[in-house]
Design a protein around this motif. Structure first.
Motif, PDB file in Angstrom:
ATOM      1  N   SER A 104      -1.052  15.680   6.292  1.00 51.75           N
ATOM      2  CA  SER A 104      -2.030  15.175   5.334  1.00 51.75           C
ATOM      3  C   SER A 104      -3.075  14.322   6.035  1.00 51.75           C
ATOM      4  O   SER A 104      -2.815  13.690   7.054  1.00 51.75           O
ATOM      5  N   THR A 105      -4.246  14.321   5.448  1.00 59.30           N
ATOM      6  CA  THR A 105      -5.265  13.380   5.874  1.00 59.30           C
ATOM      7  C   THR A 105      -5.025  12.099   5.096  1.00 59.30           C
ATOM      8  O   THR A 105      -5.196  12.043   3.890  1.00 59.30           O
ATOM      9  N   VAL A 106      -4.586  11.083   5.784  1.00 58.27           N
ATOM     10  CA  VAL A 106      -4.184   9.856   5.115  1.00 58.27           C
ATOM     11  C   VAL A 106      -5.412   9.059   4.698  1.00 58.27           C
ATOM     12  O   VAL A 106      -6.264   8.733   5.513  1.00 58.27           O
ATOM     13  N   THR A 107      -5.487   8.772   3.395  1.00 61.82           N
ATOM     14  CA  THR A 107      -6.552   7.935   2.875  1.00 61.82           C
ATOM     15  C   THR A 107      -5.956   6.591   2.505  1.00 61.82           C
ATOM     16  O   THR A 107      -5.056   6.512   1.678  1.00 61.82           O
ATOM     17  N   ALA A 108      -6.442   5.554   3.135  1.00 63.21           N
ATOM     18  CA  ALA A 108      -5.890   4.230   2.876  1.00 63.21           C
ATOM     19  C   ALA A 108      -6.128   3.838   1.421  1.00 63.21           C
ATOM     20  O   ALA A 108      -7.184   4.120   0.844  1.00 63.21           O
ATOM     21  N   PHE A 109      -5.134   3.207   0.822  1.00 67.06           N
ATOM     22  CA  PHE A 109      -5.264   2.735  -0.552  1.00 67.06           C
ATOM     23  C   PHE A 109      -6.236   1.570  -0.596  1.00 67.06           C
ATOM     24  O   PHE A 109      -6.062   0.572   0.102  1.00 67.06           O
ATOM     25  N   THR A 113     -11.333   0.084  -5.348  1.00 65.19           N
ATOM     26  CA  THR A 113     -11.932   1.312  -5.888  1.00 65.19           C
ATOM     27  C   THR A 113     -10.913   2.260  -6.507  1.00 65.19           C
ATOM     28  O   THR A 113     -11.289   3.183  -7.225  1.00 65.19           O
ATOM     29  N   SER A 114      -9.634   2.042  -6.241  1.00 67.47           N
ATOM     30  CA  SER A 114      -8.608   2.961  -6.729  1.00 67.47           C
ATOM     31  C   SER A 114      -8.526   2.960  -8.257  1.00 67.47           C
ATOM     32  O   SER A 114      -8.741   1.928  -8.907  1.00 67.47           O
ATOM     33  N   ARG A 115      -8.195   4.123  -8.814  1.00 65.87           N
ATOM     34  CA  ARG A 115      -7.958   4.257 -10.254  1.00 65.87           C
ATOM     35  C   ARG A 115      -6.491   4.620 -10.520  1.00 65.87           C
ATOM     36  O   ARG A 115      -6.154   5.179 -11.554  1.00 65.87           O
ATOM     37  N   GLN A 116      -5.648   4.293  -9.576  1.00 70.97           N
ATOM     38  CA  GLN A 116      -4.229   4.660  -9.679  1.00 70.97           C
ATOM     39  C   GLN A 116      -3.534   3.886 -10.802  1.00 70.97           C
ATOM     40  O   GLN A 116      -3.897   2.757 -11.134  1.00 70.97           O
ATOM     41  N   HIS A 117      -2.538   4.542 -11.388  1.00 69.68           N
ATOM     42  CA  HIS A 117      -1.727   3.899 -12.431  1.00 69.68           C
ATOM     43  C   HIS A 117      -0.311   3.718 -11.900  1.00 69.68           C
ATOM     44  O   HIS A 117       0.261   4.625 -11.296  1.00 69.68           O
ATOM     45  N   PHE A 118       0.264   2.545 -12.117  1.00 63.54           N
ATOM     46  CA  PHE A 118       1.624   2.255 -11.705  1.00 63.54           C
ATOM     47  C   PHE A 118       2.481   1.971 -12.933  1.00 63.54           C
ATOM     48  O   PHE A 118       2.021   1.341 -13.890  1.00 63.54           O
ATOM     49  N   SER A 119       3.709   2.434 -12.887  1.00 59.86           N
ATOM     50  CA  SER A 119       4.681   2.140 -13.935  1.00 59.86           C
ATOM     51  C   SER A 119       5.803   1.328 -13.301  1.00 59.86           C
ATOM     52  O   SER A 119       6.463   1.790 -12.372  1.00 59.86           O
ATOM     53  N   VAL A 120       5.996   0.101 -13.789  1.00 59.22           N
ATOM     54  CA  VAL A 120       6.956  -0.828 -13.192  1.00 59.22           C
ATOM     55  C   VAL A 120       8.049  -1.146 -14.205  1.00 59.22           C
ATOM     56  O   VAL A 120       7.772  -1.608 -15.313  1.00 59.22           O
ATOM     57  N   GLY A 121       9.289  -0.895 -13.822  1.00 60.19           N
ATOM     58  CA  GLY A 121      10.423  -1.178 -14.698  1.00 60.19           C
ATOM     59  C   GLY A 121      10.973  -2.576 -14.445  1.00 60.19           C
ATOM     60  O   GLY A 121      11.138  -2.973 -13.293  1.00 60.19           O
ATOM     61  N   ARG A 136      -2.882 -10.335 -13.714  1.00 59.40           N
ATOM     62  CA  ARG A 136      -4.039 -11.122 -13.283  1.00 59.40           C
ATOM     63  C   ARG A 136      -4.484 -10.738 -11.873  1.00 59.40           C
ATOM     64  O   ARG A 136      -5.682 -10.689 -11.576  1.00 59.40           O
ATOM     65  N   ARG A 137      -3.521 -10.467 -11.012  1.00 57.43           N
ATOM     66  CA  ARG A 137      -3.862 -10.057  -9.640  1.00 57.43           C
ATOM     67  C   ARG A 137      -4.600  -8.711  -9.657  1.00 57.43           C
ATOM     68  O   ARG A 137      -5.589  -8.533  -8.923  1.00 57.43           O
ATOM     69  N   LEU A 138      -4.142  -7.800 -10.498  1.00 54.29           N
ATOM     70  CA  LEU A 138      -4.826  -6.505 -10.588  1.00 54.29           C
ATOM     71  C   LEU A 138      -6.236  -6.679 -11.142  1.00 54.29           C
ATOM     72  O   LEU A 138      -7.181  -6.068 -10.642  1.00 54.29           O
ATOM     73  N   ALA A 139      -6.380  -7.516 -12.160  1.00 53.30           N
ATOM     74  CA  ALA A 139      -7.701  -7.727 -12.748  1.00 53.30           C
ATOM     75  C   ALA A 139      -8.676  -8.304 -11.728  1.00 53.30           C
ATOM     76  O   ALA A 139      -9.866  -7.968 -11.726  1.00 53.30           O
ATOM     77  N   ALA A 140      -8.171  -9.151 -10.835  1.00 52.61           N
ATOM     78  CA  ALA A 140      -9.033  -9.799  -9.853  1.00 52.61           C
ATOM     79  C   ALA A 140      -9.348  -8.914  -8.658  1.00 52.61           C
ATOM     80  O   ALA A 140     -10.482  -8.926  -8.152  1.00 52.61           O
ATOM     81  N   GLU A 141      -8.367  -8.137  -8.205  1.00 49.99           N
ATOM     82  CA  GLU A 141      -8.537  -7.397  -6.956  1.00 49.99           C
ATOM     83  C   GLU A 141      -8.585  -5.880  -7.122  1.00 49.99           C
ATOM     84  O   GLU A 141      -9.062  -5.180  -6.230  1.00 49.99           O
ATOM     85  N   ALA A 142      -8.079  -5.377  -8.232  1.00 48.70           N
ATOM     86  CA  ALA A 142      -8.041  -3.930  -8.454  1.00 48.70           C
ATOM     87  C   ALA A 142      -8.403  -3.632  -9.903  1.00 48.70           C
ATOM     88  O   ALA A 142      -7.560  -3.203 -10.698  1.00 48.70           O
ATOM     89  N   PRO A 143      -9.648  -3.860 -10.293  1.00 50.30           N
ATOM     90  CA  PRO A 143     -10.046  -3.778 -11.704  1.00 50.30           C
ATOM     91  C   PRO A 143      -9.877  -2.412 -12.343  1.00 50.30           C
ATOM     92  O   PRO A 143      -9.785  -2.308 -13.568  1.00 50.30           O
ATOM     93  N   ARG A 144      -9.812  -1.346 -11.531  1.00 53.17           N
ATOM     94  CA  ARG A 144      -9.649   0.001 -12.096  1.00 53.17           C
ATOM     95  C   ARG A 144      -8.198   0.492 -12.047  1.00 53.17           C
ATOM     96  O   ARG A 144      -7.880   1.556 -12.557  1.00 53.17           O
ATOM     97  N   VAL A 145      -7.333  -0.297 -11.421  1.00 53.25           N
ATOM     98  CA  VAL A 145      -5.912   0.044 -11.366  1.00 53.25           C
ATOM     99  C   VAL A 145      -5.243  -0.449 -12.646  1.00 53.25           C
ATOM    100  O   VAL A 145      -5.521  -1.543 -13.122  1.00 53.25           O
ATOM    101  N   ASP A 300       5.810   5.492  -2.232  1.00 59.09           N
ATOM    102  CA  ASP A 300       5.638   4.083  -1.899  1.00 59.09           C
ATOM    103  C   ASP A 300       4.165   3.681  -1.939  1.00 59.09           C
ATOM    104  O   ASP A 300       3.273   4.501  -1.726  1.00 59.09           O
ATOM    105  N   ASN A 301       3.928   2.429  -2.223  1.00 57.01           N
ATOM    106  CA  ASN A 301       2.604   1.840  -2.114  1.00 57.01           C
ATOM    107  C   ASN A 301       2.793   0.386  -1.688  1.00 57.01           C
ATOM    108  O   ASN A 301       3.131  -0.472  -2.513  1.00 57.01           O
ATOM    109  N   PRO A 302       2.634   0.093  -0.401  1.00 58.99           N
ATOM    110  CA  PRO A 302       2.893  -1.260   0.101  1.00 58.99           C
ATOM    111  C   PRO A 302       2.076  -2.333  -0.597  1.00 58.99           C
ATOM    112  O   PRO A 302       2.539  -3.464  -0.742  1.00 58.99           O
ATOM    113  N   TRP A 303       0.855  -2.001  -1.033  1.00 60.48           N
ATOM    114  CA  TRP A 303       0.010  -3.014  -1.660  1.00 60.48           C
ATOM    115  C   TRP A 303       0.615  -3.502  -2.974  1.00 60.48           C
ATOM    116  O   TRP A 303       0.734  -4.711  -3.198  1.00 60.48           O
ATOM    117  N   ILE A 304       0.998  -2.585  -3.849  1.00 61.65           N
ATOM    118  CA  ILE A 304       1.557  -3.004  -5.139  1.00 61.65           C
ATOM    119  C   ILE A 304       2.923  -3.653  -4.938  1.00 61.65           C
ATOM    120  O   ILE A 304       3.299  -4.573  -5.671  1.00 61.65           O
TER     121      ILE A 304
END
Length: 323
Positions: A104-109, A113-121, A136-145, A300-304
């Motif tokens: 794969s061509t790895v695209t850094a997260f 700009t990401s529009r990814q959705h996460f589901s956390v249990g 609050r962290r998402l709103a400040a640093e990842a507004p589209r996540v 995996d997503n190390p950032w989240i």
């Protein structure tokens, strides 16, 4: 396609397979195995792979022949893995992840700009304590996540991962299969939540006052909890006035009421912050427990993960202050 060799060893650990056997094992069998492992259903695995059910059944037959094991057995709960399948799952997941990375061509997260959705249990005590910090962290640093918080606990978390309902989970004292990655992110304990004025008592809370007060129980079963077990060992018991299944419902039951609730410190602190209730130490030793972050090896997503971990670390000073 020949079955790949990684780091000098085959990613399928099958004792009976020799080098002569390897050419007849193609990579599609690996993806079929993992689809069955995660879906526990031939029909759902077929839909996920965009194949017919007969094609998946045929691939499963080849897998069974190669492994000399049924691998997945039909039960009322779906296709359940055998011990052999459980042993194979981890190495196969690791192998597929490595192959995916290699081709794969790895695209850094990029959170900005990401529009990814996460589901956390997580259970609602963690949702109350760290959910707002994560949002609050998402709103400040990842507004589209975006993020969805799903109710779970250590008894249900594996099922939600296997059904694809969650990507990550925060669980107290998990006991999960090796197919999930696990990282301990801290410890928590228990505290009492009450309205001292309504209870007409001075803090700290004594054992005598604790046993005299009516109790509000929050329990998955709605019947008993750790407090009852500890009190029983001490030769005491408490009077449970009301039993609830969610910590978030406690404030209306406690404000202006002569009653006490014992709950995880992180939830007690958060509920006290939005009500006129007070947090205090329990007059009995209820111990501590570990808190872990879980995720799928292949998703995996190390950032989240760092966002979730930092949210829990941020509340640790308040937890330690209660002790």
């Amino acid at each position: 396609m020949d079955f790949p060799v990684l780091s000098g060893k085959l990613i399928v650990l099958m004792d009976e397979i020799t080098m002569i056997d390897i050419p007849r094992l193609d990579f599609n069998l690996t993806t079929t195995f993992l689809a069955l492992w995660e879906e526990r259903s031939v029909s759902r695995a077929a839909k996920r792979l965009s194949l017919s059910q007969s094609a998946v059944s045929a691939a499963l037959a080849r897998l069974r022949e190669a492994a000399d094991d049924p691998l997945f057995v039909r039960t009322r709960r779906g296709m359940q893995p055998t011990l052999r399948a459980i042993a194979m799952a981890g190495p196969l997941q690791d192998g597929v992840a490595l192959i995916h990375t290699a081709f794969s061509t790895v695209t850094a997260f990029d959170p900005a700009t990401s529009r990814q959705h996460f589901s956390v249990g997580m259970s609602d005590d963690f949702q109350i304590a760290i959910g707002p910090l994560i949002a609050r962290r998402l709103a400040a640093e990842a507004p589209r996540v975006s993020v969805t918080f799903r109710q779970t606990n250590r008894h249900r978390v594996e099922d939600l991962f296997e059904e694809g309902e969650i990507d990550f989970a925060v669980v107290a004292q998990p006991n999960v299969r090796s197919g999930l990655q696990q990282q301990e992110i801290g410890h928590s304990g228990y505290a009492c939540l009450l309205d001292p004025v309504a209870c007409n008592l001075m803090l700290p809370l004594t054992l005598e006052d604790y046993l005299t007060l009516p109790h509000l129980l929050v329990s998955f079963s709605g019947r008993e909890g750790i407090v009852d077990h500890v009190l029983k060992n001490l030769g005491h018991s408490r009077r449970v006035q009301s039993a609830l299944t969610h910590f978030s419902a406690l404030p209306p039951f406690l404000v202006g009421t002569r009653a006490v609730a014992t709950l995880p410190i992180h939830a007690a602190q958060s509920l006290a912050a939005v009500s006129n209730l007070t947090v205090c130490a329990a007059p009995i030793d209820l111990g501590e427990y570990s808190v872990s972050l879980l995720w799928q090896r292949t998703a995996d997503n190390p950032w989240i993960r760092q966002v979730i971990t930092n949210a829990f670390l941020a509340i640790l000073p308040d937890l330690e202050a209660i002790h």
